[in-house]
Write an enzyme that holds these catalytic residues in place. Structure first.
Site, short mmCIF file in Angstrom:
data_model
loop_
_atom_site.label_atom_id
_atom_site.label_comp_id
_atom_site.label_asym_id
_atom_site.label_seq_id
_atom_site.Cartn_x
_atom_site.Cartn_y
_atom_site.Cartn_z
CB SER A 7 -0.97 -0.04 1.18
OG SER A 7 -2.19 0.55 0.81
CE LYS A 42 -17.96 20.02 9.59
NZ LYS A 42 -16.68 20.19 8.87
#
Length: 308
Positions: free
Chosen positions: A126, A178
């Site tokens: 990764s 949010k």
């Protein structure tokens, strides 16, 4: 007849000179002992610049996070005229996307100035694979675990547990997205779609870095970038690395391609403090990663995790 008194001023001057000679000898001995200690520990070696300079070895181990001191140390090595090149030694399962991107950029700037070769050890997956992409040559062991090209965002929610305890959380936000993701309620369809868009964008960035580093097109990388890991032998067949080998092979390549002798001295590049070197990880960085980056939207990660 009484004998004349000794010339006290002359004797004092002679004694003072003898003391200065002794002090100078002790100082010279202390300097020699200090230089010998540094040489024995593999640190600074006298006359290095006059012997053609040295290599630096950057060891990236454990979880990768954003590290300003490390990127500054890499930049300083690029400017240092006595540094001939760098061996990037990787043993990492990855880390945050931002941390991998920052280290990738710093190594890319180093490569523009000097040779850079990467050596993958046990794991370079990764973000640990991402940071190898600026290298001019990438080596890995046949059994190295690498690849895992992709990003991950995980969170958890405890609404069922809270309901069983009779606890309810109220939250006010300036917009419907949010508070996504949120520990206290399930992920909404709109929130899931937004977060998947973020992941796709970061994944495309990762694929682009691999394509540039390996001289491939994004279309060629895409089938390999489904998050799976590869052995070093598999990665070689897929052109994700250049050769099987370790640091000796990397040094032989530097000698053949860049004229840097295999016997050239190597210094470790390590900007960490003593406590961090002893523990092997920065406690501050670990807490920041777990609390701030691994549990919220800012913590999208490029990391390989063992299946549970």
């Amino acid at each position: 007849m009484t004998a004349p008194l000794p010339d006290l001023a002359h004797d004092l001057l002679a004694e003072r000179r003898r003391m200065k000679r002794r002090l100078s000898a002790w100082r010279a001995l202390a300097v020699l002992l200090a230089l010998g200690g540094l040489f024995a520990l593999g640190g600074w070696r006298p006359g290095t610049a006059g012997l053609g300079g040295h290599l630096v070895r950057l060891s990236v181990e454990g979880v990768i996070s954003d590290d300003r001191r490390l990127t500054e140390a890499i930049a300083a090595a690029a400017r240092d005229p006595s540094v001939r090149g760098m061996i990037l030694s990787i043993d990492s399962p990855g880390g945050t996307v931002a941390g991998g991107e920052g280290l990738h950029a710093a190594l890319g700037r180093f490569r523009e100035a000097k040779p850079l070769v990467a050596v993958m050890r046990g794991t370079a997956a990764s973000a640990g694979y991402m940071i190898a992409m600026p290298a001019q040559r990438v080596f890995a062991r046949e059994s190295t675990l690498t690849g895992s090209i992709g990003v991950i965002l995980q969170s958890f929610e405890v609404s069922e547990l809270m309901r069983s305890l009779g606890v309810r959380a109220d939250m006010l936000t300036s917009g419907i997205l949010k508070g996504e993701p949120n520990f206290f309620r399930p992920l909404s369809p709109a929130g899931r779609e937004a977060l998947e868009g973020v992941l796709r964008n970061m994944h495309d960035q990762f694929v682009g870095l691999v394509a540039t580093g390996r001289g491939m097109t994004p279309e060629q990388v895409a089938p390999l970038a489904d998050g799976r890991i590869y052995t070093g032998r598999q990665a070689l067949d897929l052109k994700l690395i250049d050769a099987i080998g370790g640091e000796p092979e990397a040094r032989a390549w530097l000698a053949a391609e860049h004229g840097i002798a295999e016997t050239a001295p190597v210094r470790d590049l390590d900007p960490r403090g003593t406590a961090e070197r002893v523990l092997g990880i920065s406690v501050r960085a670990l807490v920041k990663s777990v609390v701030s980056e691994w549990l919220v939207i800012d913590g999208v990660r490029a990391v390989w995790q063992l299946p549970r």
